[in-house]
Design a protein around this motif. Structure first.
Motif, PDB file in Angstrom:
ATOM      1  N   GLU A 167      20.859 -15.836 -62.957  1.00 57.26           N
ATOM      2  CA  GLU A 167      21.067 -16.944 -62.024  1.00 57.26           C
ATOM      3  C   GLU A 167      19.727 -17.329 -61.411  1.00 57.26           C
ATOM      4  OE1 GLU A 167      22.406 -14.681 -57.923  1.00 57.26           O
ATOM      5  OE2 GLU A 167      23.983 -15.469 -59.221  1.00 57.26           O
ATOM      6  N   ALA A 168      19.669 -18.516 -60.798  1.00 60.61           N
ATOM      7  CA  ALA A 168      18.367 -19.015 -60.347  1.00 60.61           C
ATOM      8  C   ALA A 168      18.479 -19.911 -59.130  1.00 60.61           C
ATOM      9  CB  ALA A 168      17.709 -19.809 -61.486  1.00 60.61           C
ATOM     10  N   VAL A 169      17.338 -20.103 -58.489  1.00 59.79           N
ATOM     11  CA  VAL A 169      17.155 -21.083 -57.431  1.00 59.79           C
ATOM     12  C   VAL A 169      15.911 -21.871 -57.792  1.00 59.79           C
ATOM     13  CG1 VAL A 169      16.706 -21.475 -54.978  1.00 59.79           C
ATOM     14  CG2 VAL A 169      18.200 -19.590 -55.680  1.00 59.79           C
ATOM     15  N   ALA A 170      16.008 -23.201 -57.720  1.00 57.53           N
ATOM     16  CA  ALA A 170      14.862 -24.068 -57.984  1.00 57.53           C
ATOM     17  C   ALA A 170      14.590 -24.919 -56.750  1.00 57.53           C
ATOM     18  CB  ALA A 170      15.148 -24.967 -59.194  1.00 57.53           C
ATOM     19  N   ALA A 171      13.328 -25.304 -56.574  1.00 62.72           N
ATOM     20  CA  ALA A 171      12.944 -26.153 -55.446  1.00 62.72           C
ATOM     21  C   ALA A 171      11.929 -27.169 -55.935  1.00 62.72           C
ATOM     22  CB  ALA A 171      12.341 -25.317 -54.324  1.00 62.72           C
ATOM     23  N   ARG A 223      20.351 -21.793 -71.822  1.00 62.65           N
ATOM     24  CA  ARG A 223      21.480 -22.392 -71.099  1.00 62.65           C
ATOM     25  C   ARG A 223      21.105 -22.660 -69.637  1.00 62.65           C
ATOM     26  NH1 ARG A 223      23.793 -24.348 -75.319  1.00 62.65           N
ATOM     27  NH2 ARG A 223      25.112 -22.931 -76.509  1.00 62.65           N
ATOM     28  N   LEU A 224      20.388 -21.732 -69.023  1.00 63.75           N
ATOM     29  CA  LEU A 224      19.928 -21.922 -67.657  1.00 63.75           C
ATOM     30  C   LEU A 224      19.029 -23.153 -67.581  1.00 63.75           C
ATOM     31  CD1 LEU A 224      19.863 -20.543 -64.788  1.00 63.75           C
ATOM     32  CD2 LEU A 224      17.714 -19.527 -65.544  1.00 63.75           C
ATOM     33  N   GLY A 225      18.100 -23.278 -68.525  1.00 63.82           N
ATOM     34  CA  GLY A 225      17.202 -24.428 -68.563  1.00 63.82           C
ATOM     35  C   GLY A 225      17.946 -25.744 -68.729  1.00 63.82           C
ATOM     36  N   GLU A 226      19.015 -25.737 -69.524  1.00 65.59           N
ATOM     37  CA  GLU A 226      19.822 -26.949 -69.695  1.00 65.59           C
ATOM     38  C   GLU A 226      20.457 -27.367 -68.375  1.00 65.59           C
ATOM     39  OE1 GLU A 226      20.999 -25.921 -74.347  1.00 65.59           O
ATOM     40  OE2 GLU A 226      22.508 -25.655 -72.787  1.00 65.59           O
ATOM     41  N   THR A 227      20.967 -26.398 -67.635  1.00 62.48           N
ATOM     42  CA  THR A 227      21.594 -26.709 -66.349  1.00 62.48           C
ATOM     43  C   THR A 227      20.559 -27.179 -65.337  1.00 62.48           C
ATOM     44  OG1 THR A 227      23.381 -25.141 -66.752  1.00 62.48           O
ATOM     45  CG2 THR A 227      22.994 -25.775 -64.467  1.00 62.48           C
ATOM     46  N   VAL A 228      19.417 -26.529 -65.306  1.00 61.56           N
ATOM     47  CA  VAL A 228      18.339 -26.942 -64.402  1.00 61.56           C
ATOM     48  C   VAL A 228      17.936 -28.388 -64.713  1.00 61.56           C
ATOM     49  CG1 VAL A 228      15.907 -26.528 -63.806  1.00 61.56           C
ATOM     50  CG2 VAL A 228      17.518 -24.609 -63.903  1.00 61.56           C
ATOM     51  N   ALA A 229      17.829 -28.730 -65.989  1.00 62.06           N
ATOM     52  CA  ALA A 229      17.481 -30.103 -66.384  1.00 62.06           C
ATOM     53  C   ALA A 229      18.568 -31.086 -65.949  1.00 62.06           C
ATOM     54  CB  ALA A 229      17.266 -30.180 -67.892  1.00 62.06           C
ATOM     55  N   GLU A 230      19.840 -30.691 -66.089  1.00 61.12           N
ATOM     56  CA  GLU A 230      20.934 -31.558 -65.610  1.00 61.12           C
ATOM     57  C   GLU A 230      20.818 -31.803 -64.115  1.00 61.12           C
ATOM     58  OE1 GLU A 230      25.002 -30.682 -66.783  1.00 61.12           O
ATOM     59  OE2 GLU A 230      24.211 -29.637 -68.549  1.00 61.12           O
ATOM     60  N   GLY A 231      20.258 -30.833 -63.394  1.00 58.47           N
ATOM     61  CA  GLY A 231      20.052 -30.976 -61.957  1.00 58.47           C
ATOM     62  C   GLY A 231      18.783 -31.736 -61.605  1.00 58.47           C
ATOM     63  N   GLY A 232      18.094 -32.271 -62.614  1.00 56.63           N
ATOM     64  CA  GLY A 232      16.917 -33.092 -62.376  1.00 56.63           C
ATOM     65  C   GLY A 232      15.636 -32.313 -62.159  1.00 56.63           C
ATOM     66  N   MET A 233      15.626 -31.052 -62.576  1.00 55.21           N
ATOM     67  CA  MET A 233      14.429 -30.230 -62.396  1.00 55.21           C
ATOM     68  C   MET A 233      14.046 -29.596 -63.731  1.00 55.21           C
ATOM     69  SD  MET A 233      14.895 -28.449 -58.711  1.00 55.21           S
ATOM     70  CE  MET A 233      15.405 -29.381 -57.271  1.00 55.21           C
ATOM     71  N   THR A 234      12.945 -28.844 -63.712  1.00 54.50           N
ATOM     72  CA  THR A 234      12.514 -28.110 -64.894  1.00 54.50           C
ATOM     73  C   THR A 234      12.474 -26.628 -64.538  1.00 54.50           C
ATOM     74  OG1 THR A 234      10.144 -28.064 -64.421  1.00 54.50           O
ATOM     75  CG2 THR A 234      11.018 -30.058 -65.513  1.00 54.50           C
ATOM     76  N   MET A 235      12.320 -25.797 -65.548  1.00 52.96           N
ATOM     77  CA  MET A 235      12.215 -24.364 -65.296  1.00 52.96           C
ATOM     78  C   MET A 235      10.956 -24.041 -64.499  1.00 52.96           C
ATOM     79  SD  MET A 235      14.889 -22.684 -66.248  1.00 52.96           S
ATOM     80  CE  MET A 235      14.355 -20.978 -66.465  1.00 52.96           C
ATOM     81  N   ALA A 236       9.953 -24.901 -64.523  1.00 54.47           N
ATOM     82  CA  ALA A 236       8.762 -24.695 -63.693  1.00 54.47           C
ATOM     83  C   ALA A 236       9.092 -24.821 -62.207  1.00 54.47           C
ATOM     84  CB  ALA A 236       7.662 -25.678 -64.089  1.00 54.47           C
ATOM     85  N   ASP A 237      10.213 -25.463 -61.882  1.00 52.67           N
ATOM     86  CA  ASP A 237      10.658 -25.596 -60.491  1.00 52.67           C
ATOM     87  C   ASP A 237      11.442 -24.379 -60.013  1.00 52.67           C
ATOM     88  OD1 ASP A 237       9.644 -28.265 -60.125  1.00 52.67           O
ATOM     89  OD2 ASP A 237      11.349 -29.001 -61.294  1.00 52.67           O
ATOM     90  N   VAL A 238      11.802 -23.482 -60.917  1.00 52.06           N
ATOM     91  CA  VAL A 238      12.578 -22.295 -60.543  1.00 52.06           C
ATOM     92  C   VAL A 238      11.681 -21.345 -59.755  1.00 52.06           C
ATOM     93  CG1 VAL A 238      13.779 -20.249 -61.433  1.00 52.06           C
ATOM     94  CG2 VAL A 238      14.217 -22.502 -62.438  1.00 52.06           C
ATOM     95  N   SER A 263      14.130 -30.915 -52.340  1.00 51.95           N
ATOM     96  CA  SER A 263      15.365 -30.675 -53.063  1.00 51.95           C
ATOM     97  C   SER A 263      15.474 -29.206 -53.460  1.00 51.95           C
ATOM     98  CB  SER A 263      15.347 -31.536 -54.324  1.00 51.95           C
ATOM     99  OG  SER A 263      16.604 -31.906 -54.720  1.00 51.95           O
ATOM    100  N   TRP A 264      16.668 -28.653 -53.315  1.00 51.47           N
ATOM    101  CA  TRP A 264      16.969 -27.288 -53.749  1.00 51.47           C
ATOM    102  C   TRP A 264      18.082 -27.355 -54.777  1.00 51.47           C
ATOM    103  CZ3 TRP A 264      14.303 -23.049 -52.191  1.00 51.47           C
ATOM    104  CH2 TRP A 264      13.526 -23.153 -51.052  1.00 51.47           C
ATOM    105  N   LEU A 265      18.033 -26.465 -55.754  1.00 49.19           N
ATOM    106  CA  LEU A 265      19.087 -26.366 -56.763  1.00 49.19           C
ATOM    107  C   LEU A 265      19.460 -24.897 -56.905  1.00 49.19           C
ATOM    108  CD1 LEU A 265      20.754 -27.852 -58.989  1.00 49.19           C
ATOM    109  CD2 LEU A 265      18.878 -27.280 -60.564  1.00 49.19           C
ATOM    110  N   TYR A 266      20.699 -24.569 -56.574  1.00 47.74           N
ATOM    111  CA  TYR A 266      21.207 -23.202 -56.702  1.00 47.74           C
ATOM    112  C   TYR A 266      22.039 -23.141 -57.972  1.00 47.74           C
ATOM    113  CZ  TYR A 266      19.634 -22.559 -51.950  1.00 47.74           C
ATOM    114  OH  TYR A 266      18.848 -22.473 -50.834  1.00 47.74           O
ATOM    115  N   VAL A 267      21.631 -22.285 -58.914  1.00 49.73           N
ATOM    116  CA  VAL A 267      22.236 -22.256 -60.237  1.00 49.73           C
ATOM    117  C   VAL A 267      23.006 -20.948 -60.418  1.00 49.73           C
ATOM    118  CG1 VAL A 267      21.809 -22.511 -62.696  1.00 49.73           C
ATOM    119  CG2 VAL A 267      20.269 -23.613 -61.062  1.00 49.73           C
TER     120      VAL A 267
END
Length: 131
Positions: free
Chosen positions: A126-130, A60-75, A28-32
């Motif tokens: 801005e961020a990308v998580a995987a 705020r970035l962490g909140e969005t990442v969490a809404e996407g089902g990931m954590t900041m450790a996934d960024v 899974s990838w999340l582009y924030v």
């Protein structure tokens, strides 16, 4: 999924940034999109306070990442845009401390821009998580 940090730069025992992060076989990838220091009512908070804006933008970035089902450790990648690179570099320890507390070890970019979408914004992240 495996993750490998390439070329980490450590300052004072803390990660300043990774030159690269290799991810093999992510599911899974999340582009924030860029996040700024906005209060719940949508106005820019911490006007003139770089450290305050860094903390709130990351929250705020962490909140969005969490809404996407990931954590900041996934960024795995962040881009930090600022209208005042000197002020941002003076407060860079705040960014490093916040990322360390979140177990976030991304590749990163810090760049100065002439303006952001609101004149009271000092920073946008801005961020990308995987995963």
């Amino acid at each position: 999924m495996s993750r490998e940090e390439i070329g980490p730069r450590v300052v004072g025992g803390k990660l300043m940034y990774n030159r690269a992060v290799r991810i093999d076989e992510p599911r899974s990838w999340l582009y924030v999109a860029g996040h700024e220091a906005r209060d719940d009512d949508g106005s820019i908070a911490h006007k003139g306070d770089m450290a305050g804006q860094i903390r709130l933008a990351l929250r705020r970035l962490g909140e969005t990442v969490a809404e996407g089902g990931m954590t900041m450790a996934d960024v795995v990648h962040i881009r930090v845009f600022t209208t005042d690179i000197s002020a941002c570099k003076a407060e860079y320890g705040v960014l490093m401390d916040e990322l360390e507390a979140l177990r976030c070890r991304p590749a990163s970019l810090l760049a100065e821009v002439s303006a952001l979408s609101d004149p009271d914004m000092l920073i946008e992240i801005e961020a990308v998580a995987a995963r």
